[in-house]
Every structure is written in C-alpha cells, then in structure tokens.
Design a protein around this motif. Structure first.
Motif, PDB file in Angstrom:
ATOM      1  N   PRO A  14     -18.914 -33.943  50.717  1.00  0.00           N
ATOM      2  CA  PRO A  14     -18.802 -35.008  51.714  1.00  0.00           C
ATOM      3  C   PRO A  14     -20.142 -35.459  52.287  1.00  0.00           C
ATOM      4  N   ASP A  15     -21.189 -34.623  52.206  1.00  0.00           N
ATOM      5  CA  ASP A  15     -22.502 -34.955  52.752  1.00  0.00           C
ATOM      6  C   ASP A  15     -23.571 -34.367  51.827  1.00  0.00           C
ATOM      7  N   ALA A  16     -24.100 -35.195  50.938  1.00  0.00           N
ATOM      8  CA  ALA A  16     -25.036 -34.726  49.915  1.00  0.00           C
ATOM      9  C   ALA A  16     -26.287 -34.094  50.515  1.00  0.00           C
ATOM     10  N   GLY A  17     -26.857 -34.715  51.522  1.00  0.00           N
ATOM     11  CA  GLY A  17     -28.076 -34.184  52.134  1.00  0.00           C
ATOM     12  C   GLY A  17     -27.856 -32.836  52.792  1.00  0.00           C
ATOM     13  N   ALA A  18     -26.742 -32.688  53.486  1.00  0.00           N
ATOM     14  CA  ALA A  18     -26.459 -31.429  54.171  1.00  0.00           C
ATOM     15  C   ALA A  18     -26.235 -30.289  53.189  1.00  0.00           C
ATOM     16  N   LEU A  19     -25.489 -30.561  52.100  1.00  0.00           N
ATOM     17  CA  LEU A  19     -25.233 -29.488  51.140  1.00  0.00           C
ATOM     18  C   LEU A  19     -26.501 -29.154  50.352  1.00  0.00           C
ATOM     19  N   ALA A  20     -27.319 -30.150  50.049  1.00  0.00           N
ATOM     20  CA  ALA A  20     -28.607 -29.875  49.386  1.00  0.00           C
ATOM     21  C   ALA A  20     -29.497 -29.026  50.285  1.00  0.00           C
TER      22      ALA A  20
END
Length: 119
Positions: A14-20
C-alpha cells in the motif's frame, strides 16, 4: 550464457516508500523511491528488491490460504532475539503461528510474511 542478469523481486504494497524504508533498514541497503515505486539495493552486489504501490492492497492472510501469500522473504540473522527486537522496532509484527525453531515468522508493515532465520 545468461539471457538476463540482476533479477529483482517486486513486492506489491500500500505504500512503496514506507515498505522500502522498512526492508532497506533491515538489510542496510540503499533506498530510492518515487511516488508509487521504490527500491532497495545492496551497494556491494547490486541485488535489488522493488516495491510497487497498489491501490486497495489486500495483505496475505498466512498461514490460511483464503488470501494466500504469493511470496515471502527469508533473511539471515546471527541472533533471533536481537533480530526480533530490531524488526519489531521498525514496525514488524511477530506472527502468532511459529512453525519452527531455527526461524521466526513476522509480518512486515504491509502484512507480508517474512522470516528471520539462523539456519
């Protein structure tokens, strides 16, 4: 002769930056992100994991199979207790189902199962 090189995994979330940022911190890899795409890369090997932002993302419901996991990451640690403390501090959740002793199952901030392994 290989047809291609440098495979990477792309993980929906749901949130690419947060999971990266979560996995980049766990692995100590460089994080690069844009609006709906992010990647982490190991400077030494070039290995890469990518994260693709998906609207209306539904996390897997492991160990059940009604919403099955389609992949999971296993990462090696020297000490399970220390590793657990570190990933929980970053936002992971220890899963209630723990089927082994040489690894522990967690859910990343997007709900994907991943394992810390010592063996």
């Amino acid at each position: 002769m290989a047809i291609a090189r440098y495979p990477s995994f792309v993980i929906d979330c749901p949130d690419a930056g947060a999971l990266a940022t979560f996995y980049g911190t766990v692995l100590d890899w460089t994080v690069k992100s844009s609006d709906d795409w992010a990647e982490i890369r190991d400077a030494e090997t070039g290995n890469c994991i990518c994260f693709q932002q998906v609207e209306d993302f539904t996390p897997p419901q492991w160990p059940g199979q009604q919403v099955p996991q389609q992949m999971h990451l296993d990462v090696m640690v020297d000490d399970l207790d220390a590793g657990e403390q570190a990933v929980v501090a970053l936002g992971a959740t220890r899963h209630e189902h723990q089927p082994g002793e040489s690894f522990r199952v967690f859910l990343d901030p997007a709900g994907h199962p991943f394992c810390l392994c010592v063996d």
